[in-house]
Design an enzyme around this catalytic site. Sequence first.
Site, PDB file in Angstrom:
ATOM      1  N   HIS A 312       0.855  -1.180   0.000  1.00 28.44           N
ATOM      2  CA  HIS A 312       0.000   0.000   0.000  1.00 28.44           C
ATOM      3  C   HIS A 312       0.891   1.229   0.000  1.00 28.44           C
ATOM      4  O   HIS A 312       1.948   1.214   0.623  1.00 28.44           O
ATOM      5  CB  HIS A 312      -0.906  -0.004   1.243  1.00 28.44           C
ATOM      6  N   ASP A 369      -7.935  -5.314   0.233  1.00 26.46           N
ATOM      7  CA  ASP A 369      -8.406  -6.087  -0.915  1.00 26.46           C
ATOM      8  C   ASP A 369      -8.002  -7.551  -0.879  1.00 26.46           C
ATOM      9  O   ASP A 369      -8.496  -8.354  -1.658  1.00 26.46           O
ATOM     10  CB  ASP A 369      -7.879  -5.465  -2.210  1.00 26.46           C
TER      11      ASP A 369
END
Length: 434
Positions: A312, A369
Amino acid sequence: MENKVKQTGTSTISIDGAEPVEFPVLSGSMGQPAIDVRALSKHTGHFTFDPGYTSTCSTESQITFIDGAKGQLLYRGYPIEQLAEKSTFLEVAYLLINGELPNKTEYKSFSDTITNHTMLHDQIESFFHGFRRDSHPMAMLTGTVGALSGFYHDDQHTTEDEARNLAIHRIIAKIPTLAARCYKYRIGQPHVYPQNDLSYAGNFLRMCFAVPAEPYEVNPVIEKAMDKIFILHADHEQNASTSTVRLAGSSGANPYACIAAGTACLWGPSHGGANEAALNMLGEIGTVDRIPEFIARAKDKSDPFRLMGFGHRVYKSMDPRATVMRKTTHEVLGELGITNPVLEVAMELEKIATNEDYFVKRGLYPNVDFYSGIVLSALGFPTDMFTVLFALARTTGWISQWNEMLEDPSQRIGRPRQLYTGAPERDYVSIGER
Ligand code: ACO
């Protein structure tokens, strides 16, 4: 919105031995410092170069706070874990927009308002019929959200509280109806109208999974899981799609057109499309014994393969939303009595990768996710609907950020500069002489 950044010091910059210039050092409420370089080019003739904005704050905001090193996510100061466990999506929506949690009266009034705007103008139906029946639902969502601007164009260029609130309420209310319509159109089933005595999540599940020929009852465990997924995705400060909404809105564009721009940006596999990609990857790995092969590929710089759902831009430790999502995944699979081998692969992959030097050194941990694809497919959604669900939830964050931007007295049209590396000035040569 009242500007609250405080100057806490100054920073002196001297470029190429020129007279040093002082710039204010600003601080936010959680202490993160930033150098205010707005006057840099005026005073020094230099710009900053920061593709991907890794060191650039594009705005002041009071909505969401992330500490990527700690793995902390706060909406208006409240930890995401507490909101996901204890609140509802509409409560969170109210919080994001207004800055405070609603009391009972405010909550009822807000839910009633949202409920009263869930239907679509009947002519929106014609837009759906313009799409091929196998169109990606994100293509339909981007197009039809943008089409709302044609129905509610009066909201454009307004700074009036009432008109802005109407746009906020309309988009939050209508986005589940549009998202469900995308799904029904894709699978060739009739549109199911909203039922306003259901919760936000319950109504959406019914619009997706009910058919006129059968009764449909919302499963409360699934409804709670859906609501939690919406809360987890509701906002995430200045990510790519939110920045897109703000940039589009900074010119005074129609709010629905701005949300369509954000929806388009979210579609990409590096952003909202990652859960679809993560689930596909877990399916491709298939069994636990194949994990080392895929880890080796992820580490191999000559192979473009990446572990989807890992890494991320901001979190350099565990994404707190991934922890909630992992728990929700177990709850949903337990309730539905599903044993999914993909979940086993996911948990083992997480265990192995988070202990590997390559991933630890780079701060690569599972993001939201990684697990969301497993839970969404257990709920019955096909993979191409995953980003649509993300867009549905993020619409609340987008419109809250859009609203905050328009209320910000320091707001200006967004206009980045560039470092030109193209051809220097040259004279036109006619085609016969080239
Ligand atoms: N697998 C393997 N290596 C990775 C991964 C990954 N998933 N992610 C990053 N890396 C490596 C890069 O190769 C790079 O290594 P290097 O320093 O040796 O060159 C290093 O980690 C830093 O990566 P960047 O691409 O510079 O990091 P950035 O912040 O630009 O990218 C991103 C973040 C796009 C999320 C990236 O981690 C990625 O592609 N992940 C997979 C896709 C994904 O899950 N996206 C969802 C994001 S969350 C969301 O939108 C809700």
